[in-house]
Enzyme design. Structure first.
Site, PDB file in Angstrom:
ATOM      1  N   HIS A  90      98.383  -6.138  20.872  1.00  0.00           N
ATOM      2  CA  HIS A  90      98.825  -4.370  20.093  1.00  0.00           C
ATOM      3  C   HIS A  90      97.543  -4.166  20.158  1.00  0.00           C
ATOM      4  O   HIS A  90      96.198  -4.288  20.442  1.00  0.00           O
ATOM      5  CB  HIS A  90      99.530  -4.594  18.763  1.00  0.00           C
ATOM      6  CG  HIS A  90      98.277  -5.083  17.414  1.00  0.00           C
ATOM      7  ND1 HIS A  90      99.063  -5.412  16.326  1.00  0.00           N
ATOM      8  CD2 HIS A  90      96.934  -5.924  17.710  1.00  0.00           C
ATOM      9  CE1 HIS A  90      97.508  -5.370  15.484  1.00  0.00           C
ATOM     10  NE2 HIS A  90      96.853  -5.601  16.272  1.00  0.00           N
ATOM     11  N   CYS A 128      90.309  -3.223  16.096  1.00  0.00           N
ATOM     12  CA  CYS A 128      92.308  -3.394  16.259  1.00  0.00           C
ATOM     13  C   CYS A 128      92.032  -1.938  16.561  1.00  0.00           C
ATOM     14  O   CYS A 128      93.485  -2.088  17.175  1.00  0.00           O
ATOM     15  CB  CYS A 128      93.284  -3.932  15.601  1.00  0.00           C
ATOM     16  SG  CYS A 128      93.019  -5.967  14.477  1.00  0.00           S
ATOM     17  N   HIS A 131      94.502  -5.512  22.622  1.00  0.00           N
ATOM     18  CA  HIS A 131      93.492  -6.481  21.928  1.00  0.00           C
ATOM     19  C   HIS A 131      94.686  -7.714  21.323  1.00  0.00           C
ATOM     20  O   HIS A 131      95.736  -7.965  21.258  1.00  0.00           O
ATOM     21  CB  HIS A 131      92.493  -6.797  21.000  1.00  0.00           C
ATOM     22  CG  HIS A 131      93.087  -6.421  19.958  1.00  0.00           C
ATOM     23  ND1 HIS A 131      93.670  -5.333  19.342  1.00  0.00           N
ATOM     24  CD2 HIS A 131      93.652  -7.281  18.632  1.00  0.00           C
ATOM     25  CE1 HIS A 131      93.854  -5.320  18.341  1.00  0.00           C
ATOM     26  NE2 HIS A 131      94.028  -6.038  17.729  1.00  0.00           N
ATOM     27  N   HIS A 178      96.675 -11.248  19.687  1.00  0.00           N
ATOM     28  CA  HIS A 178      96.785 -11.919  18.003  1.00  0.00           C
ATOM     29  C   HIS A 178      97.236 -13.600  18.670  1.00  0.00           C
ATOM     30  O   HIS A 178      98.601 -13.300  19.460  1.00  0.00           O
ATOM     31  CB  HIS A 178      96.809 -11.375  17.133  1.00  0.00           C
ATOM     32  CG  HIS A 178      96.180 -10.461  16.888  1.00  0.00           C
ATOM     33  ND1 HIS A 178      95.153 -10.613  15.555  1.00  0.00           N
ATOM     34  CD2 HIS A 178      96.784  -9.865  16.612  1.00  0.00           C
ATOM     35  CE1 HIS A 178      94.455  -9.741  15.414  1.00  0.00           C
ATOM     36  NE2 HIS A 178      95.021  -8.259  16.341  1.00  0.00           N
ATOM     37  N   ASP A 180     106.733 -12.709  22.780  1.00  0.00           N
ATOM     38  CA  ASP A 180     105.552 -13.246  23.268  1.00  0.00           C
ATOM     39  C   ASP A 180     105.548 -13.120  24.384  1.00  0.00           C
ATOM     40  O   ASP A 180     105.757 -13.000  25.525  1.00  0.00           O
ATOM     41  CB  ASP A 180     106.715 -15.054  23.091  1.00  0.00           C
ATOM     42  CG  ASP A 180     104.884 -15.983  23.675  1.00  0.00           C
ATOM     43  OD1 ASP A 180     104.355 -15.638  23.516  1.00  0.00           O
ATOM     44  OD2 ASP A 180     105.878 -16.748  24.391  1.00  0.00           O
ATOM     45  N   GLU A 211      98.890 -12.717  11.499  1.00  0.00           N
ATOM     46  CA  GLU A 211      98.405 -11.575  12.489  1.00  0.00           C
ATOM     47  C   GLU A 211      97.314 -12.830  12.763  1.00  0.00           C
ATOM     48  O   GLU A 211      96.660 -12.951  13.528  1.00  0.00           O
ATOM     49  CB  GLU A 211      97.843 -10.608  12.253  1.00  0.00           C
ATOM     50  CG  GLU A 211      97.119  -9.796  13.340  1.00  0.00           C
ATOM     51  CD  GLU A 211      97.223  -7.819  12.941  1.00  0.00           C
ATOM     52  OE1 GLU A 211      98.109  -7.318  12.849  1.00  0.00           O
ATOM     53  OE2 GLU A 211      96.314  -7.968  12.672  1.00  0.00           O
TER      54      GLU A 211
HETATM   55 NI    NI Z   1      94.995  -6.803  15.605  1.00  0.00          NI
END
Ligand code: NI
Length: 144
Positions: free
Chosen positions: A18, A37, A43, A45, A83, A131
């Site tokens: 995200h 972020c 990036h 998670h 996913d 997260e």
């Molecule tokens: Ni993030």
């Protein structure tokens, strides 16, 4: 004797990318707000989420609902959709929001809640989105 009410919880995991960025703010303001972020290309998670359902426990079955059915529901409605996806670009029902854990928790609730109508007496109590191991958001529904 009335049936006791109990809460049950199912946990699922997924991996996704995200970017936290609000185009209404300047690039500098976005960097200040979201830090790493806000990385332009996103990036990843390793997310987890927990869904808690409350309902009566009939003496005959001893179950609020079959946790396997909740697992199937969550994989259909959520995991298969997010996913290995980029949450900003690949998921139509997340389009147009800044995909923070808070917003993702609310979006998950909206997808799961209608599907619980088939389970008599059961209600959605909490959606928790992790997260990371230490950062998570809880949503208890509108007005809660
Ligand atoms: Ni993030």
């Amino acid at each position: 004797m009335t049936e006791p009410f109990v809460e049950i919880t199912r946990r699922e995991e997924f991996s996704a990318a995200h970017r936290l960025h609000n185009p209404r703010f300047s690039d500098e303001e976005n960097r200040r707000l979201y830090g790493v972020c806000n990385n332009p290309n996103g990036h990843g998670h390793n997310y987890a989420f927990e869904v808690t359902v409350r309902g009566p426990v009939p003496r005959e079955t001893g179950m609020v609902m079959d946790l396997n059915r909740l697992m199937v529901l969550l994989r259909e409605e959520i995991v298969s959709q997010v996913d290995h996806k980029h949450l900003n670009h690949d998921v139509p029902w997340l389009a147009g929001i800044v995909p923070t854990a808070e917003h993702v928790a609310v979006a998950f609730w909206k997808r799961i809640e209608p599907r619980l109508a088939q389970f008599e007496g059961c209600s959605l109590r909490r959606v928790r989105v992790y997260e990371s191991r230490d950062n998570f958001a809880d949503y208890h529904g509108a007005g809660a």
